[in-house]
Design an enzyme around this catalytic site. Structure first.
Site: not given
Length: 281
Positions: A131, A173, A200
């Site tokens: 992330s 994401h 993801e």
């Protein structure tokens, strides 16, 4: 694209499986000697370092990693602490958690811990990020942008990253938050840079030769702006939609490979042929 990489990287698009098969995190742990090596969990990006560290310690412990330590830099003065420099120097793998990528660069940038990180990466330490920890890997990183929107000049804020992988913008994401438009905006403004969008529970393993392997259940999107023949990005008012012609897109899934130097996918046979001739970077 000379000097593409400083070392061995594993870059994850966020929300990696921590409860089921844990395929990506298992790949991370298998990169080191789980009985002897130190895995360092870097919680700089998150505002909840104790909770995040505890969760990853539990997961990595279940994957048989014996030696884990935590790099907790919550204030910039912590990045000057010799103890934290030593933690980086002794680690075989450094895992950057999610959170806010600007926290990582603003707290570590230009400090002794930052210098130790770059040196460790250059010397072969595995650097892993998920992330926000993924976005910070590149020399230019996306800090903020509108999800699920058409590419517009005003929707993107970018900032310098750590530069562990160069001439690349990484977004995470990716499909889940509809971030294709904002990555296209970044490429329109920087067409010499390769855009990489990572879904993801999906990641890329990047070696020093500039070879990428895709792992996980989603896709990785490589957006090449070097072939653009027209864009109106310099003509627009800030809220207008971008127009671009001849943007090149590659979509890769688990097991597929990509050459950062040539900006193209390749087959395993090519890898075995070319790997011995490529100069380590």
């Amino acid at each position: 694209m000379k000097d593409v990489l400083s070392g061995n990287l594993i870059i994850i698009g966020g929300a990696e499986d921590k409860e089921g098969k844990k395929e990506i995190l298992n790949r991370v742990c298998n990169s080191i000697d789980k009985d002897k090596d130190i895995l360092l969990i870097a919680t700089i990006a998150t505002e909840y370092p104790k909770e995040v560290a505890a969760k990853y310690k539990e997961v990595f412990g279940a994957l048989k990693v014996k030696n884990m330590k935590v790099l907790d830099i919550s204030e910039r003065t912590d990045a000057f602490d010799p103890i934290n420099v030593e933690l980086i120097q002794e680690a075989a793998l450094i895992f950057f958690t999610g959170g806010d990528q600007l926290r990582i660069t603003s707290l570590m940038g230009g400090t002794p811990t930052y210098n130790a990180l770059r040196e460790a990466c250059h010397n072969g330490t595995f650097i892993v990020g998920t992330s926000a920890g993924a976005s910070v890997m590149s020399d230019t990183m996306i800090v903020e942008g509108k999800d699920e929107d058409s590419p517009r000049k005003c929707t993107l804020k970018m900032s310098p990253g750590f530069g562990l992988i160069k001439d690349v913008i990484i977004d995470q994401h990716f499909a889940q938050r509809g971030r294709f438009g904002r990555l296209l905006t970044g490429i329109a403004q920087n067409p010499e840079i390769l855009g990489i969008g990572i879904d993801e529970n999906t990641g890329i393993v990047v070696n020093k030769a500039g070879n990428i392997e895709v792992i996980g259940e989603g896709a990785v999107y490589f957006v090449d702006g070097s072939t653009i023949t027209y864009t109106n990005v310099s003509e627009l008012r800030s809220d207008e939609i971008l127009s671009m012609h001849n943007v090149k897109l590659h979509i890769l899934t688990d097991g597929n490979k990509f050459d950062l130097i040539k900006k193209s996918p390749f087959e395993e046979e090519q890898f075995s042929h070319e790997d011995n001739t490529k100069e380590n970077i």
